[in-house]
Scaffold this active site. Structure first.
Site, short mmCIF file in Angstrom:
data_model
loop_
_atom_site.label_atom_id
_atom_site.label_comp_id
_atom_site.label_asym_id
_atom_site.label_seq_id
_atom_site.Cartn_x
_atom_site.Cartn_y
_atom_site.Cartn_z
CB CYS A 1 43.25 42.48 46.74
SG CYS A 1 42.53 41.40 45.50
CB CYS B 1 45.22 40.86 43.92
SG CYS B 1 43.56 41.49 43.85
CG ASP B 2 48.31 41.55 46.68
OD1 ASP B 2 48.72 41.72 45.53
OD2 ASP B 2 47.71 42.42 47.33
#
Ligand code: NAP
Length: 303
Positions: free
Chosen positions: A128, A131-132
């Site tokens: 992701c 997200c990261d």
């Protein structure tokens, strides 16, 4: 015995719950991954009525809306088994019974299956990008793929990373032109096209990505992170326990009423074959509302 058990806490599931509630159906919505794939959308610019909203904020709104009805119960946890009737057995052994079931189980990120991928999962390999990315401030990362997830992911990563390689197996992206413009605008994104990743390299953490076509004379990109965004696989394990049919792309086959091949079982969102396989918030919401409408007819004795 509930009227309907909706499995999945994403856009499709919450929309089905909102509609079921307004049809006065006794509704339970169940899931273990709060918000589904919507949580990974850094900025959503195509949800009607919101010029721009963060995915997690949109998911929270869906949840608050669904739970504003007295006849919607949320059960947190994983459904392990589904039997006709319908009987749902949770991982903790609890049993939920419902007259109908809506599978809004979404999809899981596809893995590439290359050496080093699993070994460095969580140590530089992630599925992701949006997200990261924020853990890679001033670092160098590679984003793999050519769809919306990869191209959006590269654009978001480029806001914090020193450099982003966007590695794609073809020379054309399938992402929305909106996101393609965004990556073209960034001078710290370098395209590595017509190229496949063949191995993730590292020791304790990722140090590089080996590729099958030399880039600037080298078969290795020196990177601190590898974000794999090569699509997803519909989460069909539970409906397959009931014998629901799949289409040739592995999605749950549904008719225009989001009915699966099993009586009383419906599907909505990324798991389904509906909406021309176009996986969007808007299509997931549309499918969730249609599924709830079909549940209502089914319970009233229609089909
Ligand atoms: P996708 O659209 O299926 O794209 C997957 C990408 O990975 C494709 O470019 C594909 O290459 C590549 N790929 C697949 N298998 C590969 C392999 N084995 N090796 C190398 N490359 C591989 O998946 P997605 O980007 O995750 O998007 C999924 C759905 O979510 C789509 O409907 C998308 O529109 C939606 N989405 C929308 C947004 C948005 O902002 N609107 C954001 C994220 C996702 P090819 O192009 O060569 O096939």
């Amino acid at each position: 015995m509930k009227d309907v058990a909706i499995i999945g806490l994403g856009c499709a599931g919450y929309t089905a719950a909102i509609y079921s509630a307004r049809y006065k159906l006794d509704t339970v919505i169940i899931g273990d991954v709060e918000g589904g794939m919507g949580m990974s959308a850094a900025e959503v610019g195509n949800w009607p009525g919101e010029i721009e909203i963060k995915g997690p904020d949109l998911m929270q709104k869906y949840k608050d809306h669904a739970l504003s009805f007295d006849n919607v119960e949320l059960v947190s946890g994983r459904v392990e088994k589904v039997e006709e009737g319908f009987k749902l057995t949770m991982q903790n052994g609890d049993v939920i019974e419902a007259k109908t079931v809506v599978f809004a189980t979404g999809s899981n990120k596809r893995h590439l299956g290359i050496p080093g991928e699993e070994e460095f999962s969580g140590k530089g390999v992630t599925y992701c990008a949006t997200c990261d990315a924020f853990f890679y401030r001033d670092k160098t990362v590679a984003v793999l793929g050519g769809g919306d997830s990869a191209v959006e992911g590269a654009a978001i990563a480029a806001q914090v990373a020193k450099k982003v390689y966007l590695v794609h197996r073809r020379d054309e992206f399938r992402a929305e032109p909106f996101w393609i413009d965004k990556v073209n605008e960034k001078d710290n994104i370098e395209f590595v096209l017509n190229t496949n990743a063949v191995e993730v390299l590292g020791e304790q953490k990722v140090t590089g990505l080996k590729i099958d076509t030399p880039h600037n004379g080298s078969d290795t990109l020196e990177v601190d992170g590898v974000f794999i965004e090569v699509g997803s696989i519909p989460a069909v394990d539970l409906p397959q326990q009931l014998g629901c049919e799949l289409d040739d792309r592995g999605h749950l086959r549904v008719d225009e009423g989001m009915r699966t091949s099993v009586n009383g079982a419906f599907a909505a969102g990324d798991v389904s074959s509906g909406s021309n396989h176009f996986a969007q918030f808007a299509t997931a919401a549309g499918e969730g509302s249609i599924a709830a409408n079909s549940v209502f007819s089914y319970i009233q004795g229609g089909n």
